[in-house]
Motif scaffolding. Structure first.
Motif, short mmCIF file in Angstrom:
data_model
loop_
_atom_site.label_atom_id
_atom_site.label_comp_id
_atom_site.label_asym_id
_atom_site.label_seq_id
_atom_site.Cartn_x
_atom_site.Cartn_y
_atom_site.Cartn_z
N ARG A 1 0.81 -1.23 0.00
CA ARG A 1 0.00 0.00 0.00
C ARG A 1 0.84 1.27 0.00
N PRO A 2 1.92 1.39 0.77
CA PRO A 2 2.71 2.62 0.72
C PRO A 2 3.56 2.77 -0.54
N HIS A 3 3.57 1.74 -1.39
CA HIS A 3 4.47 1.73 -2.54
C HIS A 3 3.74 1.61 -3.88
N ALA A 4 2.43 1.63 -3.86
CA ALA A 4 1.66 1.46 -5.10
C ALA A 4 0.38 2.29 -5.03
N ASP A 5 0.01 2.85 -6.17
CA ASP A 5 -1.19 3.69 -6.21
C ASP A 5 -2.47 2.88 -6.33
N ARG A 6 -2.41 1.79 -7.10
CA ARG A 6 -3.61 1.00 -7.35
C ARG A 6 -3.25 -0.48 -7.29
N TYR A 7 -4.28 -1.30 -7.06
CA TYR A 7 -4.07 -2.75 -6.98
C TYR A 7 -5.19 -3.43 -7.75
N SER A 8 -4.82 -4.16 -8.80
CA SER A 8 -5.79 -4.90 -9.59
C SER A 8 -5.70 -6.38 -9.24
N PHE A 9 -6.81 -6.92 -8.78
CA PHE A 9 -6.85 -8.32 -8.36
C PHE A 9 -7.73 -9.13 -9.31
N VAL A 10 -7.18 -10.21 -9.83
CA VAL A 10 -7.95 -11.13 -10.67
C VAL A 10 -8.65 -12.12 -9.75
N SER A 11 -9.92 -11.86 -9.54
CA SER A 11 -10.76 -12.77 -8.77
C SER A 11 -11.38 -13.77 -9.73
N SER A 12 -12.49 -14.32 -9.36
CA SER A 12 -13.13 -15.34 -10.19
C SER A 12 -14.64 -15.21 -10.10
N ILE A 13 -15.29 -15.69 -11.14
CA ILE A 13 -16.74 -15.78 -11.09
C ILE A 13 -17.19 -16.72 -9.98
N HIS A 14 -16.26 -17.59 -9.53
CA HIS A 14 -16.57 -18.50 -8.42
C HIS A 14 -16.85 -17.75 -7.12
N ALA A 15 -16.42 -16.50 -7.02
CA ALA A 15 -16.62 -15.76 -5.78
C ALA A 15 -18.09 -15.46 -5.52
N PHE A 16 -18.92 -15.51 -6.55
CA PHE A 16 -20.34 -15.19 -6.39
C PHE A 16 -21.11 -16.39 -5.83
N THR A 17 -21.92 -16.13 -4.85
CA THR A 17 -22.67 -17.18 -4.18
C THR A 17 -23.59 -17.94 -5.13
N ASP A 18 -24.21 -17.24 -6.08
CA ASP A 18 -25.23 -17.84 -6.93
C ASP A 18 -24.68 -18.66 -8.10
N TRP A 19 -23.40 -18.46 -8.43
CA TRP A 19 -22.85 -19.16 -9.60
C TRP A 19 -22.52 -20.61 -9.25
N PRO A 20 -22.84 -21.58 -10.12
CA PRO A 20 -23.33 -21.49 -11.49
C PRO A 20 -24.82 -21.73 -11.65
N ALA A 21 -25.57 -21.73 -10.56
CA ALA A 21 -26.99 -22.06 -10.66
C ALA A 21 -27.83 -20.90 -11.20
#
Length: 336
Positions: A86-106
């Motif tokens: 955090r003290p060394h970077a302006d932004r942070y892009s994280f590759v998450s997954s569609i798996h993070a959603f409770t409803d997927w894949p139903a």
């Protein structure tokens, strides 16, 4: 831009690095040097992202406009990296997954869909689970906040250098020729995104200073199982013959969905929306996806350059692909 890629030597991370270098950005990669070679033109720093000492050595005297994290699977890993970066970077892009959603894949999901209730402070070394990506997202937000965090919920990635092996398995099977079990409904639609298109979109967002969440995959209905497998047949020389076997016969033979015939999902309630993620926000922000045939051809060209693989492809710890004798049995039933 000055970009730090956590990982950067395999599949999606490699695609990010290649595209960032092509655009003229300065790239630092941070990895253990075990899964592939760093590309020419990067500053390669060796270390373990789960080691505070290694991360402290990484950030010493360095600063970046953006971090790209394609490799984290555990909330504790994201929390550690985000806190020290955090003290060394302006932004942070994280590759998450569609798996993070409770409803997927139903059920269909989008940016506002609920995610699994996994806390940011989940202890390290958890068994693999879909919920962990949701915990990773929360850990990032705790340290970088909503405006400086970019979360990309990734759909099904394909393309050259794929290290899971779903598309490579099909290509190598088609290259053997003969009759091949083609699973389920040939007109079932799919959402497959090339890793190179994903990386280009992610970098577009970082260059614009965008934050927030984007469901990042191909649009619903962009291809079908028939189009995808036909592209595999064509790319490998056309020696394979597709034999379509329906869901009922596959389930009766105890074929494991998603694994034994990679990316096959039966038309059942629990799989109903596996290929129905809402990508409207990403498309409005400029996501473009190349034709499926191009991704298939390029992947086959990479496989031929790479040479034969001696170890099985794995879905977690489970080998991908159907056993030859099981496929022969299904083909015999289909012919009777």
């Amino acid at each position: 831009m000055n970009i730090l890629v956590l990982g950067g030597t395999s599949f999606l991370g490699r695609a990010y690095v290649a595209e960032a270098l092509r655009r003229g950005h300065r790239v630092t990669t941070f990895n253990r040097g075990r899964t592939g070679a760093d590309q020419d033109g990067v500053e390669a720093v060796r270390g373990d992202r789960n080691s505070a000492a290694d991360l402290e050595r990484l950030v010493d005297g360095r600063r970046w406009d953006a971090v790209v994290d394609t490799s984290a699977q555990q909330p504790a890993a994201v929390a550690l990296a985000a806190r020290l970066l955090r003290p060394h970077a302006d932004r942070y892009s994280f590759v998450s997954s569609i798996h993070a959603f409770t409803d997927w894949p139903a059920r269909p999901v989008g940016e506002d869909s609920p995610t699994h209730p996994c806390p940011a402070d989940t202890p390290p070394d958890q068994p693999s689970a879909n919920a962990l990506k949701a915990g990773c997202e929360r850990a990032l937000l705790e340290h970088f906040g909503a405006e400086q965090s970019l979360i990309l919920n990734c759909g099904l990635l394909i393309g050259p250098y794929e290290n899971i092996g779903r598309l490579p398995w099909w290509l190598e099977r088609m290259a053997q020729g003969g009759r091949v079990v083609a699973p389920g409904n040939p007109d079932r639609t799919m959402q497959l995104i090339d890793a190179r298109d994903f990386a280009a979109f992610g970098l577009d967002l970082l260059e614009r200073g965008a934050g927030g969440r984007y469901v990042t995959t191909a649009p619903p209905g962009s291809t079908t199982m028939r189009e995808w497998l036909t592209a595999c047949v064509d790319a490998t020389g056309g020696r394979a013959e597709l034999v379509w076997v329906g869901d009922e016969a596959l389930l009766a033979a105890e074929v494991m969905p998603w694994v034994e015939l990679p990316l096959w999902s039966p038309d059942q309630p629990e799989w109903q929306a596996v290929w129905l993620a809402d990508t409207a926000r990403a498309r409005a922000a400029g996501l473009n996806c190349r034709p499926i045939a191009e991704s298939v051809r390029d992947t086959w060209a990479w496989i031929r350059q790479r040479g034969p693989r001696t170890e099985p492809y794995l879905q977690g710890t489970v080998p991908l692909g159907i056993a030859p004798e099981k496929e022969r049995s299904l083909l015999e039933q289909a012919a009777s």
